[in-house]
Design an enzyme around this catalytic site. Sequence first.
Site, PDB file in Angstrom:
ATOM      1  N   HIS A  63       0.849  -1.191   0.000  1.00  0.00           N
ATOM      2  CA  HIS A  63       0.000   0.000   0.000  1.00  0.00           C
ATOM      3  C   HIS A  63       0.889   1.246   0.000  1.00  0.00           C
ATOM      4  O   HIS A  63       1.941   1.257   0.626  1.00  0.00           O
ATOM      5  CB  HIS A  63      -0.927  -0.010   1.219  1.00  0.00           C
ATOM      6  CG  HIS A  63      -1.962   1.060   1.125  1.00  0.00           C
ATOM      7  ND1 HIS A  63      -1.689   2.364   1.453  1.00  0.00           N
ATOM      8  CD2 HIS A  63      -3.240   1.034   0.674  1.00  0.00           C
ATOM      9  CE1 HIS A  63      -2.780   3.095   1.218  1.00  0.00           C
ATOM     10  NE2 HIS A  63      -3.725   2.304   0.744  1.00  0.00           N
TER      11      HIS A  63
ATOM     12  N   GLU B  84      -3.534   2.148  -7.417  1.00  0.00           N
ATOM     13  CA  GLU B  84      -4.014   3.258  -6.601  1.00  0.00           C
ATOM     14  C   GLU B  84      -3.103   4.459  -6.803  1.00  0.00           C
ATOM     15  O   GLU B  84      -2.053   4.566  -6.162  1.00  0.00           O
ATOM     16  CB  GLU B  84      -3.988   2.868  -5.117  1.00  0.00           C
ATOM     17  CG  GLU B  84      -4.811   1.640  -4.789  1.00  0.00           C
ATOM     18  CD  GLU B  84      -5.192   1.603  -3.326  1.00  0.00           C
ATOM     19  OE1 GLU B  84      -6.390   1.725  -3.047  1.00  0.00           O
ATOM     20  OE2 GLU B  84      -4.301   1.482  -2.466  1.00  0.00           O
TER      21      GLU B  84
HETATM   22  P1  PGA Z   1      -9.448   5.978  -0.092  1.00  0.00           P
HETATM   23  O1  PGA Z   1      -8.235   4.954   0.149  1.00  0.00           O
HETATM   24  O2  PGA Z   1     -10.578   5.178  -0.652  1.00  0.00           O
HETATM   25  O3  PGA Z   1      -9.745   6.547   1.266  1.00  0.00           O
HETATM   26  O4  PGA Z   1      -8.958   7.005  -1.062  1.00  0.00           O
HETATM   27  C1  PGA Z   1      -7.967   3.951  -0.768  1.00  0.00           C
HETATM   28  C2  PGA Z   1      -6.804   3.123  -0.272  1.00  0.00           C
HETATM   29  O5  PGA Z   1      -5.872   3.698   0.302  1.00  0.00           O
HETATM   30  O6  PGA Z   1      -6.796   1.887  -0.436  1.00  0.00           O
END
Ligand code: PGA
Length: 243
Positions: A101, A171
């Site tokens: 992450h 992401e």
């Molecule tokens: P968010 O986070 O939906 O709060 O933007 C996504 C993530 O970090 O997996």
Amino acid sequence: TQSNTMARRLMVGGNWKCNGTMGFAKSHSTDVLNKLKFDPKKVEVVVAPTALHLSTVMANVSNNVHVATQNLSLTGNGAFTGELSTDMITDAGITHTLTGHSERRTLYGESDADVAKKTKLAADAGLTVLACIGELLEERESGKTKDVNERQLNAIRELCDDWSKIVIAYEPVWAIGTGKTATPEIAQETHAEIREWLGKNVSADAQKNVRILYGGSVTDANAAELIAMPDIDGFLVGGASLK
Ligand code: PGA
């Protein structure tokens, strides 16, 4: 869409990050997760509570909701204070994990190589791994998105031949927790690049079957238009997964 309905089962993951209480872990499991209406043949639902809340969630969710760790140790059991080994995770009956992450990478200094090793350890232990990748705002603005994603993917590729347990969570860091979701077109463009990378660097099978999730400010207001894109196979959701 066509390619979504072909072979890939959708996945929606909730990432609690460092949020929650024992009371929330119980009530969210019974009042929210267990009341979700979905066909488990079509959608795999996963929740990643904090390490402290894993057992409570596991004890309370129905079979159709899978539980994931947010992180795992590079090392096994032993003198590794503060860590959670893959042996413990699988022994507890946990089936999924996140790796890489962006908060692990940017706040806790995990390198591409660390993420790759964790992904390999987890996949070898039989866990389904949601391996997270994505570029920073300045990387996108300077046209490096593809390079950054491929650098992060190549590190995983160096260690992992078998991608059957790996799910990619794309992401973009600028979209995480900011309310600035990638437009469906921007997300699709990057997902298509990742899928092409899979074909060239892993296998035709991986290109066809590896799921690529989008994450970054996904909510009920934007999920429908994102999931309509052919290479978006689901979501990793942070903030909105707490609601
Ligand atoms: P968010 O986070 O939906 O709060 O933007 C996504 C993530 O970090 O997996």
